[in-house]
Structures are given as structure tokens and as C-alpha cells.
Design a protein around this motif. Structure first.
Motif, PDB file in Angstrom:
ATOM      1  N   PRO A 165      53.178  65.480 -62.545  1.00  0.00           N
ATOM      2  CA  PRO A 165      53.579  66.595 -61.563  1.00  0.00           C
ATOM      3  C   PRO A 165      55.017  65.305 -60.973  1.00  0.00           C
ATOM      4  CG  PRO A 165      51.722  67.041 -61.681  1.00  0.00           C
ATOM      5  CD  PRO A 165      51.281  65.546 -61.848  1.00  0.00           C
ATOM      6  N   GLY A 166      55.725  66.197 -60.847  1.00  0.00           N
ATOM      7  CA  GLY A 166      57.130  65.238 -60.270  1.00  0.00           C
ATOM      8  C   GLY A 166      57.285  64.589 -58.446  1.00  0.00           C
ATOM      9  N   ILE A 167      56.511  65.688 -58.350  1.00  0.00           N
ATOM     10  CA  ILE A 167      56.605  65.754 -56.824  1.00  0.00           C
ATOM     11  C   ILE A 167      55.678  64.210 -56.340  1.00  0.00           C
ATOM     12  CG2 ILE A 167      57.011  67.437 -55.718  1.00  0.00           C
ATOM     13  CD1 ILE A 167      54.311  68.194 -55.333  1.00  0.00           C
ATOM     14  N   ILE A 168      54.545  63.935 -57.140  1.00  0.00           N
ATOM     15  CA  ILE A 168      53.201  62.889 -56.542  1.00  0.00           C
ATOM     16  C   ILE A 168      53.555  62.044 -57.684  1.00  0.00           C
ATOM     17  CG2 ILE A 168      51.236  63.795 -58.163  1.00  0.00           C
ATOM     18  CD1 ILE A 168      49.357  63.716 -56.420  1.00  0.00           C
ATOM     19  N   LYS A 169      54.737  61.275 -58.022  1.00  0.00           N
ATOM     20  CA  LYS A 169      54.834  60.352 -59.030  1.00  0.00           C
ATOM     21  C   LYS A 169      55.366  59.035 -58.124  1.00  0.00           C
ATOM     22  CE  LYS A 169      56.628  61.702 -64.104  1.00  0.00           C
ATOM     23  NZ  LYS A 169      57.252  62.184 -64.633  1.00  0.00           N
ATOM     24  N   GLY A 170      54.855  57.930 -58.659  1.00  0.00           N
ATOM     25  CA  GLY A 170      55.050  56.949 -57.752  1.00  0.00           C
ATOM     26  C   GLY A 170      54.086  56.986 -56.500  1.00  0.00           C
ATOM     27  N   THR A 171      54.952  56.216 -55.100  1.00  0.00           N
ATOM     28  CA  THR A 171      54.149  55.526 -54.324  1.00  0.00           C
ATOM     29  C   THR A 171      52.981  56.873 -53.963  1.00  0.00           C
ATOM     30  OG1 THR A 171      55.414  54.715 -53.416  1.00  0.00           O
ATOM     31  CG2 THR A 171      53.256  54.075 -52.341  1.00  0.00           C
ATOM     32  N   ALA A 172      53.065  57.537 -54.426  1.00  0.00           N
ATOM     33  CA  ALA A 172      52.125  59.335 -53.480  1.00  0.00           C
ATOM     34  C   ALA A 172      50.546  59.211 -54.278  1.00  0.00           C
ATOM     35  CB  ALA A 172      52.394  60.437 -53.550  1.00  0.00           C
ATOM     36  N   ILE A 173      50.790  58.443 -55.779  1.00  0.00           N
ATOM     37  CA  ILE A 173      49.853  59.330 -56.490  1.00  0.00           C
ATOM     38  C   ILE A 173      49.075  57.638 -56.443  1.00  0.00           C
ATOM     39  CG2 ILE A 173      50.985  58.274 -58.872  1.00  0.00           C
ATOM     40  CD1 ILE A 173      49.265  60.587 -60.350  1.00  0.00           C
ATOM     41  N   VAL A 174      49.564  56.309 -56.447  1.00  0.00           N
ATOM     42  CA  VAL A 174      48.905  55.136 -56.720  1.00  0.00           C
ATOM     43  C   VAL A 174      47.538  55.331 -55.450  1.00  0.00           C
ATOM     44  CG1 VAL A 174      49.308  52.786 -56.177  1.00  0.00           C
ATOM     45  CG2 VAL A 174      50.838  54.460 -57.508  1.00  0.00           C
TER      46      VAL A 174
END
Lengths: 192, 253, 225
Positions: A165-174
């Protein structure tokens, strides 16, 4: 009087108190350079190598500082010695092993500002390790960093193939994956 | 969003993105300056900054040192008060090898021992620093040994990174702490070994004088404390009894 | 110094990727941007090590925030005051020297004020040296602006950083130990979520905070468009 054996120092720094997942050192490269398995493993190798060298240097500097009784110069000397050591290592590798330089080269200057290296120097002093213990600690910490970043890179490569999902992409999911990895590593406590 | 670098200083240059290494080492200018005065200026700048830094650091160090030492003393005395509540004065020792020697300030990493005396000058006990591997990291403790009853009369965790809520109960669980109110480490007739090493048992089972009642949910941490005490006792108790007469004197000669 | 070609060192390169928002209004805007719009933690994602490592209690977060702000402001003053004398080639080395000096000062000051605060933060006070926020601001802002603007910028970044780690500290300590700054807030029946004060919890809380901010930004830009 140290009650720690070399084996427990190694296990401690490799798994139980993993530099990245438990002591939060070297988070920047862990978040930044962990999207490709290949780069991640080379970054890990470079960090391990620099840790080994700067652990030796830091040990020497600390002996010198204790001798001239100037503990307040510790931080400045460590940071200067690490930066210089990285430069020397870079020049040395460039001259004698171009292949290794191509593999590690671009990571070396980045490592100067990696807090895992300075953290290693400070921790080994705080724990009062002798020369051999410091080296074992450095290798364990480097291997632990490599392990963490390679695991993360492996997961992130798989993640490329799924729809996130778009909102969790990037640093958040890592970060959330890192949290799960960190919990997994807690299972190693009590090993030493 | 505003435009970048609109009131930049006149001497700044456009940013480049070359990948050449950092110039953190003072005398490693990979890009040699065009004029010979350049490197002199660089060395001068770094030297000046280094000099100012050192002066500032020495000033801070000298200014904060008395406060830091006072803080450390308060901390030490609070810990000693906890394990040796009746003691009002003390002598300081270090464990060097298998022997204990008066602390003359020349030691750094040798474990410290403190002989604590009551108001009337009698020895209440000896507080001993010890450490060992716990569940998460090294645990540092201080515990008190009373030669008169040959028992441990107090234990305090100085430093641990045990799991909060589980393992860290070794430091704050009253039930566990009460194990160390009078823990038997008596010697045999030859006075060269403890009767039996300290033993960790399950919580709530019947307790003998040399058994430690463990914490459920923190078995490994409780075991770690037991092991630290046992391995420290092996060396320290012999040293204490070998020097008991000297220890009973309220001052180091 | 002449405008000879110079090397952009790695650390500075990391810093130069930050949008260089120097604006004409000066002062107040330099201060305010660090608080939210360019918050060093939530927006720039810099200085992650202390953010994750010391936020297990509110007290630790606060001490770390104040120490970092102190180092930021002091090194901003020094870097800005000396910016016209420092040769380009050695500027990063000079900045690191300046920063390391003030970090050592902060380290001794904390030790002198409260030994227990120093013990619980441990090596992380010294590690402020390699906090990318500080070198980043020195290179991207203080080295090309006057003292007043640099101080405002550093204060804004410092307070923004403190705000961010306090937020993490409040969430982690209240859920993980049921207390705030050591004072119980949920009563004795509260069963703490121990995971929150463990390393894993730090990653989770920050991850979900970033997720929330992403979601908020997405929604806001969705409304605008």
C-alpha cells in the motif's frame, strides 16, 4: 577481572546485542543501502573491515590517552583516527587490490560517518576489553551488521514483487520489518 | 517552496556530486591546492581550531571534575548504604589476582572491595563488586559479605540490560532481594572452600540456608546472579579471610 | 580561498540532498521550518540512531534532545562565525572538530549534573558527533549564513528533533512501563506492553508514526488536488 569468554563476546556482539537490531547503531546505512542484496553484502563487508581496523587504532589511541592522562580528548581522537584510518585503508586497497577497491570503494567514505564504527570504539573502551577481546568484539559486531543488513536486503528484494500500500512504502515498512527482525533476534538472548 | 541558496555567502561554490573521499584527515589533501600558501593556511586553520578545542575541553574537564567526582561518591555511598546499612565508615581495597590490597588510586579495572565499619569501629562486612554474563548483557552487582556469620548480607544490581518486566526483577523484586538478607556461604573445617556452592531453586520450594529462591519468568537472570556470586566467592572469600586481621583495622596503614 | 574545484565529501553529499530552503524572510522562518515542515526526524529521516535508542523513557528523550540542541546551536555559532576563514578543503574536518568539542562539553556537563542520566544514556551522548543532523546543518546552512540566521535554524532543528524524540518517548514509556518520566499514570492494574520499551518496539513506533504522517500527507494532497 573479566568473566566474559571470547566466545561469549563474539556471540554477544553478533546476535544477542546485535549492533543494528538491538543497539541501534548504523541505522542510516541499514535503512539506506539495504534495497539490493549485492550492495548490502558488500556494504557489510566494508563495515566489518573498517571496524576491524578502527578497533585496533582505537585501542592504541586509548592506551596513549590513558598514558598522558587526557580522557577528555577521547572522542575527538577517536573520530579523527577513524576518519584517517578509513582514508589510509582506501588508499592502500586502491594501490594493492583494485578488484577489492571496485567492490568496496564507494562505501568506504560513507562509513566514516557511520555511528556503528564510533560506537564500537566507545563500547570496547567502556567495557574495558583487552586487545584480543576488542578484535573479537569488532569481528562479531561487523558480522552482526552484515547479517542484519543482508537479511533486510533479502526481505526487501522479495517485497519488490508484492503490492505494498502506498502510505506504508519507503522508510515506514522498512522500520516495521526491522521491528519484527529485532523481535526475532531477542530469541538469541541467553545463548552466551 | 523557496529557491535554493538565495542569500548564500559570496565564497560558496556550486555543489558538485563527485564521489571522491572526504578530507577528514588533516594532511591528506587529495586535491592539492594551486598555490603553495594554500596548504599552509589549511594546516594553520586546523591547528588553530584544534588549539581552541583543546583549551575549551581542558577548561570544561577541570570545571566539571569536582562535580562528577562528588556525584560518583554519592552514587557509591548510596549503593554501599543499601548492602551495608549499619556501616558509617569504610576502607577501600582492590582485588588483584587472588589477593586484596589497599586501594591507593593506582588501579583501574580491578574489582573494588569496601570494608564497612559500624559506629563503634567493628566490621559489619565487606562489599564486593562482581560481574558476569546475564541473559542480555553483562550484569554488574555489588554484594556484602559478613565474615562473622560467613554469609552474604545484601546484594544490589548496579548495571544490567535484562528484559524490562522480566529479567530486570533481579534488581527490584523484594522477594528475590530477601534471599540475600542472610545467605549462607559457610566454610568447611579446612577453611578453604565453601560448604556447598550457592544453589538456585524453583520459587516457593523449601529453602535451605544456601539456596536462592529464583524468580519465575526470570530463571536465566536469577541463575546469572547465582553464578556471579559463586565465581566471585571462590576467589574473594579466601582473600578476605587471609587478610581478616588487617581488614578489621578501621584504617589502611 | 579561490574557487578551485573541491570534493564534496560523503557526509556533505548526504546533507546536500536536503532541500536547501534558504528564504528571504530570514529569522523566524528559519526557526519554524525545523519544527514541522522540515522536521529532521519525521521528514528528513536523519539521526535515526538516537531516535530509536534512547526513547525508552521520557527523561532519556528529554536529556538527549537538550544535548543535541545545545551541540547544534553551539556548532552553528562557531561554523557561521568562522565560515569566511575556513579553507574549503578542510571544512568538514574543521566542522567535525568543532562538533566533537561541544559534544564532549555536553558529555561532561551531563555527568556533572546527573550521573544517573549519564548512565542511562551511556555512549549515545558521545554518538551525537555522528548524528547526521548536526553535520548536515553545519554544511547546508551555517557555512553559508550569518550567525543570527544559523542560530535560528539550529534552534528550530534542535527543538524539532527534541519534539520528535519526546513524542516517541511518551508513547513508548506510557505503553511500555505505564509511566511518564518515572511517575505511574495508569495505576497498578495496568499490564505494560513490555515490547514497547524493547528494541523492537522502537522500530514499530517510529514505523507507525511515519506511516501516519504519510497517510496524513496523502489525504491532504488528495483534498488539494
Amino acid at each position: 577481572m573479566h568473566t566474559e569468554t571470547l566466545g561469549s563476546i563474539f556471540l554477544n556482539s553478533l546476535l544477542i546485542n546485535n549492533f543494528v537490531l538491538s543497539a541501534f547503531l548504523g541505522i542510516c546505512p541499514f535503512l539506506g543501502v539495504s534495497n539490493k542484496l549485492d550492495t548490502a553484502s558488500r556494504m557489510g563487508m566494508a563495515v566489518t573491515f573498517v571496524m576491524f581496523v578502527s578497533s585496533m587504532c582505537a585501542y592504541g589511541v586509548n592506551v596513549l590517552l590513558l598514558w598522558i592522562e587526557a580522557p577528555y580528548l577521547q572522542l575527538i581522537s577517536y573520530i579523527v583516527i577513524i576518519a584517517s584510518a578509513v582514508q589510509l585503508v582506501e588508499m592502500f586497497i586502491k594501490k594493492f587490490s583494485p578488484a577489492l577497491f571496485r567492490a568496496l570503494g564507494i562505501f568506504l567514505p560513507l562509513i566514516t560517518t557511520n555511528c556503528a564504527i564510533l560506537g564500537l570504539a566507545l563500547f570496547q573502551t567502556a567495557k574495558g576489553y583487552n586487545f584480543v577481546e576488542s578484535l573479537v568484539y569488532a569481528i562479531g559486531a561487523g558480522a552482526g551488521f552484515t547479517l542484519a543488513i543482508v537479511l533486510m536486503a533479502g526481505i526487501r528484494e522479495e517485497l519488490e514483487l508484492t503490492s505494498v500500500p502506498g502510505i506504508i512504502k519507503g522508510t515506514a515498512i522498512v522500520l516495521i520489518i526491522a521491528g519484527i527482525l529485532s523481535m526475532t533476534f531477542m530469541g538469541f538472548a541467553g545463548l552466551a | 517552496m523557496s529557491t535554493p541558496a538565495s542569500h548564500t555567502a559570496p565564497n560558496t561554490e556550486p555543489k558538485t556530486s563527485s564521489t571522491t573521499p572526504t578530507n577528514a584527515a588533516p594532511n591528506a589533501p587529495a586535491n592539492a591546492p594551486a598555490n603553495p600558501g594554500g596548504s599552509a593556511k589549511m594546516i594553520l586553520t586546523l591547528g588553530t581550531v584544534g588549539l581552541i578545542s583543546s583549551i575549551l575541553l581542558v577548561m570544561t574537564y577541570n570545571w566539571t571534575l569536582p562535580y562528577i567526582e562528588a556525584n560518583q561518591l554519592v552514587y557509591l555511598e548510596a549503593s554501599l548504604k543499601e548492602v551495608l546499612p549499619e556501616a558509617t565508615s569504610r576502607t577501600e581495597w582492590r582485588l588483584v589476582g587472588e589477593d586484596m590490597v589497599p586501594d591507593d588510586g593506582s588501579f583501574t579495572i580491578e574489582p573494588r572491595l569496601f570494608a564497612g565499619f559500624r559506629d563503634d569501629g567493628s566490621l559489619q562486612g565487606v562489599a564486593i563488586e562482581a560481574q558476569g554474563q546475564g541473559y542480555a548483557d553483562v550484569i554488574k552487582i555489588i554484594y556484602a559479605y559478613a565474615p562473622d556469620c560467613a554469609c552474604i548480607i545484601g546484594m544490589k544490581v548496579l548495571e544490567s540490560r535484562e528484559t524490562p518486566g522480566l529479567g530486570d526483577k533481579i534488581g527490584n523484586d523484594e522477594n528475590f532481594k530477601s534471599n540475600f538478607d542472610e545467605l549462607d556461604v559457610r566454610w568447611n573445617d579446612e577453611r578453604n572452600a565453601t560448604e556447598g556452592p550457592l544453589e538456585l531453586i524453583k520459587q516457593g520450594t523449601n529453602l535451605s540456608a544456601w539456596q536462592i529462591d529464583g524468580i519465575s519468568g526470570a530463571t536465566i537472570s536469577s541463575k546469572a546472579i547465582t553464578d556471579i556470586l559463586n565465581s566471585s566467592n571462590e576467589v574473594v572469600l579466601k582473600a578476605i579471610h587471609a587478610r581478616l586481621d588487617q581488614l578489621r583495622a578501621p584504617t589502611n596503614e | 580561498m579561490s574557487n578551485s574545484a573541491h570534493n564534496t565529501p560523503a557526509a556533505a553529499r548526504a546533507a546536500s540532498t536536503i532541500p536547501d530552503l534558504v528564504n528571504e524572510k530570514g529569522g523566524m522562518d528559519d526557526f519554524l521550518k525545523g519544527l514541522w515542515k522540515e522536521n529532521p526526524v519525521f521528514v528528513q529521516v536523519l539521526g535515526m540512531c538516537p531516535v530509536l535508542a534512547v526513547t525508552n523513557t521520557v527523561t532519556n528523550s528529554f536529556v538527549m534532545g537538550v544535548a543535541t540542541t545545545f551541540v547544534l546551536v553551539m556548532s552553528a555559532i562557531m561554523v557561521s562565525a568562522t565560515r569566511s576563514f575556513i579553507p574549503k578543503q578542510v571544512r568538514i574536518a574543521t566542522y567535525i572538530l568543532i562538533i566533537a568539542t561541544f559534544v564532549t562539553v555536553a558529555d561532561y556537563a551531563i555527568k556533572a549534573v546527573s550521573l544517573s542520566a549519564h548512565r542511562s544514556l551511556g555512549a549515545f551522548i558521545s554518538l551525537i558527533v555522528v548524528n547526521c543532523i548536526i553535520l548536515g546543518r553545519a554544511e547546508a546552512f551555517s557555512s553559508r549564513n550569518g550567525i543570527k540566521d544559523s542560530v535560528m535554524d539550529a534552534l528550530g532543528m534542535g527543538i524539532g528533533f527534541t519534539f520528535a524524540i519526546l513524542m516517541l518517548g511518551v508513547i513508548r514509556e506510557s505503553l511500555g512501563s505505564g509511566s511518564l518520566a518515572g511517575i505511574p499514570i495508569f495505576g497498578s492494574n495496568y499490564e505494560p506492553w513490555v515490547i514497547m520499551v524493547l528494541p523492537g518496539g522502537a522500530f514499530f513506533v517510529l514505523g507507525f508514526l511515519l506511516l501516519g504522517i504519510n497517510a496524513m500527507n496523502t489525504r491532504r494532497s488528495g483534498v488539494k488536488n
